[in-house]
Design an enzyme around this catalytic site. Sequence first.
Site, short mmCIF file in Angstrom:
data_model
loop_
_atom_site.label_atom_id
_atom_site.label_comp_id
_atom_site.label_asym_id
_atom_site.label_seq_id
_atom_site.Cartn_x
_atom_site.Cartn_y
_atom_site.Cartn_z
CG ASP A 64 -0.39 -0.04 2.51
OD1 ASP A 64 0.85 -0.18 2.62
OD2 ASP A 64 -1.15 0.05 3.52
CB SER A 65 4.59 1.71 -0.12
OG SER A 65 4.83 0.55 -0.91
CG ASP A 98 0.47 -3.99 2.11
OD1 ASP A 98 0.46 -4.79 3.07
OD2 ASP A 98 1.35 -3.14 1.93
CD GLU A 119 0.60 -1.50 7.99
OE1 GLU A 119 0.26 -0.71 8.91
OE2 GLU A 119 1.09 -1.13 6.91
CE LYS A 121 3.26 -5.83 3.93
NZ LYS A 121 2.73 -4.65 4.65
CD GLU A 151 8.05 -0.23 7.34
OE1 GLU A 151 7.06 -0.95 7.06
OE2 GLU A 151 8.24 0.89 6.84
O1 KIV Z 1 3.61 -1.11 1.64
C1 KIV Z 1 4.77 -1.51 1.60
O2 KIV Z 1 5.52 -1.25 0.65
C2 KIV Z 1 5.24 -2.32 2.72
C3 KIV Z 1 6.69 -2.73 2.73
C4 KIV Z 1 7.58 -1.57 2.95
C5 KIV Z 1 6.95 -3.81 3.71
O3 KIV Z 1 4.48 -2.63 3.58
#
Ligand code: KIV
Length: 273
Positions: free
Chosen positions: A51-52, A90, A122, A120, A189
Amino acid sequence: MSKYTQSEAVTVSQIVQAKAAGKKISSITCYDAAFARLIEQTGVDLVLVGDSLGNVMLGYDNTLPVTMDDMVHHTAAVTRILRRPFVCADMPFLSYNVSVEQALTNAGRLVQEAGAQAVKVEGGASVAPQVKALVQAGIPVMGHLGLTPQSVHAMGGYRVQGRGADAAKRMMDDALTLQEAGIFSLVLEMVPAELAGRITEALKIPTIGIGAGPKCDGQIIVLHDILGFDEEFNPKFLKKYANLGKVVRDAVSTYDQEVKAGSFPSAEHSFKD
Ligand code: KIV
């Protein structure tokens, strides 16, 4: 067309087994087909559609505005191309925290509509019920502890997490709880290297570090960060392997100057009758 056959595709069990075999896992983010084509030709094991993408691709200040539709759109672009690396997507902010049912519905979209092989989430013990339900439904889940960007406001910024005995114990407990719930790997992280090493030793599943030192079982990084797109972004944990910011700027500036000078297109780039 991929140079790899389906049988060479990385599987979730290969990622888990890499730890016992002492093989480091390399993973990287990707958000579009252009970069997926290049990553497909490398040896990278796992691709995260993170989600970056909110910061990197969509121009937001943080990951909080990223929606399920954004994640489905970008994950589908990546999975249309990738054949060999394992693809994890994510789950964006508040797409899984509300209830187990919500997590199942949204993870289902990432797998069914977008072609992700895993998701993924969090957070620690608070998301263990969601992790259990997703794993029971046949969806592999990656955990994420330490700096969890979806909690940026609660954390008061992007800071190293797990410093001090109490915070370190909480992170270790969360890691064990997530493993018990069924995650296949855990992103750590911005965690002190020594704590990340202890968590790595305590877990059977692999840890994947970003700013968490060399003892993790693998590493993950944001693609555009190691390529040097943003010359202003230089956190301690980042190593830049290229300076594409300058390469792109120079190329576009030269194009602009040549168009304005009338030297592009030349005869070489023009069609004959
Ligand atoms: O969203 C993302 O890119 C991440 C990674 C930095 C682990 O969660």
